[in-house]
Write a protein that holds these residues in place. Structure first.
Motif, PDB file in Angstrom:
ATOM      1  N   VAL A 152       3.060  52.303 -61.915  1.00  0.00           N
ATOM      2  CA  VAL A 152       3.548  53.189 -60.860  1.00  0.00           C
ATOM      3  C   VAL A 152       2.413  54.137 -60.472  1.00  0.00           C
ATOM      4  N   THR A 173       3.136  66.862 -63.704  1.00  0.00           N
ATOM      5  CA  THR A 173       4.179  65.930 -63.285  1.00  0.00           C
ATOM      6  C   THR A 173       5.275  66.637 -62.487  1.00  0.00           C
ATOM      7  N   MET A 216       9.040  58.082 -68.995  1.00  0.00           N
ATOM      8  CA  MET A 216       8.574  58.598 -67.714  1.00  0.00           C
ATOM      9  C   MET A 216       7.202  59.250 -67.857  1.00  0.00           C
ATOM     10  N   ARG A 217       6.524  59.348 -66.737  1.00  0.00           N
ATOM     11  CA  ARG A 217       5.265  60.068 -66.698  1.00  0.00           C
ATOM     12  C   ARG A 217       5.434  61.471 -67.288  1.00  0.00           C
ATOM     13  N   LEU A 254       3.430  53.010 -67.429  1.00  0.00           N
ATOM     14  CA  LEU A 254       4.485  53.556 -68.271  1.00  0.00           C
ATOM     15  C   LEU A 254       4.840  52.558 -69.371  1.00  0.00           C
ATOM     16  N   ASP A 300       8.781  56.900 -60.958  1.00  0.00           N
ATOM     17  CA  ASP A 300       8.864  56.188 -62.232  1.00  0.00           C
ATOM     18  C   ASP A 300      10.217  55.499 -62.383  1.00  0.00           C
ATOM     19  N   HIS A 309       7.040  62.508 -58.812  1.00  0.00           N
ATOM     20  CA  HIS A 309       6.389  61.548 -59.709  1.00  0.00           C
ATOM     21  C   HIS A 309       7.425  60.806 -60.552  1.00  0.00           C
ATOM     22  N   ASN A 310       8.319  61.569 -61.168  1.00  0.00           N
ATOM     23  CA  ASN A 310       9.296  60.946 -62.057  1.00  0.00           C
ATOM     24  C   ASN A 310      10.313  60.105 -61.302  1.00  0.00           C
TER      25      ASN A 310
END
Length: 256
Positions: free
Chosen positions: A10, A74, A61-62, A15, A82, A78-79
């Motif tokens: 991603v 983050t 997750m990131r 991940l 993910d 971003h998440n």
């Protein structure tokens, strides 16, 4: 049942994830962990549910797991990327029935799971102590959000039209499990009320409170209680629907 380590690409990151799957094509179930969590605890539940006949995907997750070093930068955007990438990986699995995908989200992961339902096809949604955030500051690093402001926001009942996650809940037409912790200092009861009030089109709503539990289920007994609730609900909803296959599942069972 078998499980295998995999990765999810991603943006510019990779991940860590794990797929637990039975031998035949089955419904898919995506687990989304909370902030400062990981796939480790989800994996225990995923393995149990996979044994029932469901392909489960857990992932970090990131900002978590192998990418914990990125947590300071983050954002929710971003998440969400993910979570979308993880969903797409699960849906692309050759043994997954893409019309039968469930998502299980805890805390921050529950918030993201609700938004996911507005972007991908989700049939069942299980939320444990889903957190709530203002739409503002979406691109601010999640860990930098004002904690005092969050506490004040969560202490009030928020209408669905004023929040992205709640708006997604208002449009969701599947089955919902809502699990609250009795002594939750991060997600108070008004937040749960906000979520439950938002599910206006849900096919069914199952609510459970784990007595004596805190937000993170630090007690082994409370973790076991939640695992039992989740497994029971998945059995009734997901596998009950497969037994009724051929209809629209309008008679979906609500536990209790």
């Amino acid at each position: 049942m078998r499980s295998s380590a995999t990765t999810i690409a991603v943006d510019d990151h990779t991940l860590a994830a794990t797929v637990a799957a039975p031998a035949t094509r089955m419904p898919g179930l995506l687990f989304v962990h909370g902030w400062n969590g990981s796939q480790k605890r989800d994996l225990l539940r995923a393995r149990e549910i996979a044994q029932l006949g469901c392909i489960c995907l857990t992932f970090d997750m990131r900002g978590h797991g192998d990418l914990e070093c990125l947590q300071g930068d983050t954002t929710r955007e971003h998440n969400l990327h993910d979570v979308l990438a993880a969903y797409d990986r699960l849906a692309a699995h050759p043994e997954v029935d893409t019309s039968s995908i469930a998502v299980v989200g805890s805390s921050y992961g529950g918030y993201l799971a609700c938004i996911l339902t507005s972007l991908r096809r989700v049939r069942w949604l299980a939320l444990r102590v889903p957190a709530l955030y203002r739409d503002a500051d979406w691109d601010t690093p999640k860990g930098s959000l004002d904690r005092g402001d969050l506490d004040r926001y969560r202490a009030q009942v928020v209408p669905p039209e004023d929040n992205r996650a709640l708006s997604a809940c208002a449009a969701f037409g599947g089955d919902v499990l809502m699990v609250e912790s009795q002594f939750d200092h991060l997600v108070p009861h008004p937040t749960i009320v906000s979520y439950m009030g938002a599910f206006r089109r849900a096919r069914s709503m199952t609510y459970r409170m784990i007595e004596g539990a805190d937000h993170g289920l630090t007690s082994v007994a409370h973790r076991r209680a939640y695992s039992g609730l989740l497994t029971h609900w998945v059995t009734e909803m997901v596998f009950g629907a497969r037994r009724r296959r051929g209809g629209d599942d309008v008679d979906s069972v609500v536990i209790g």
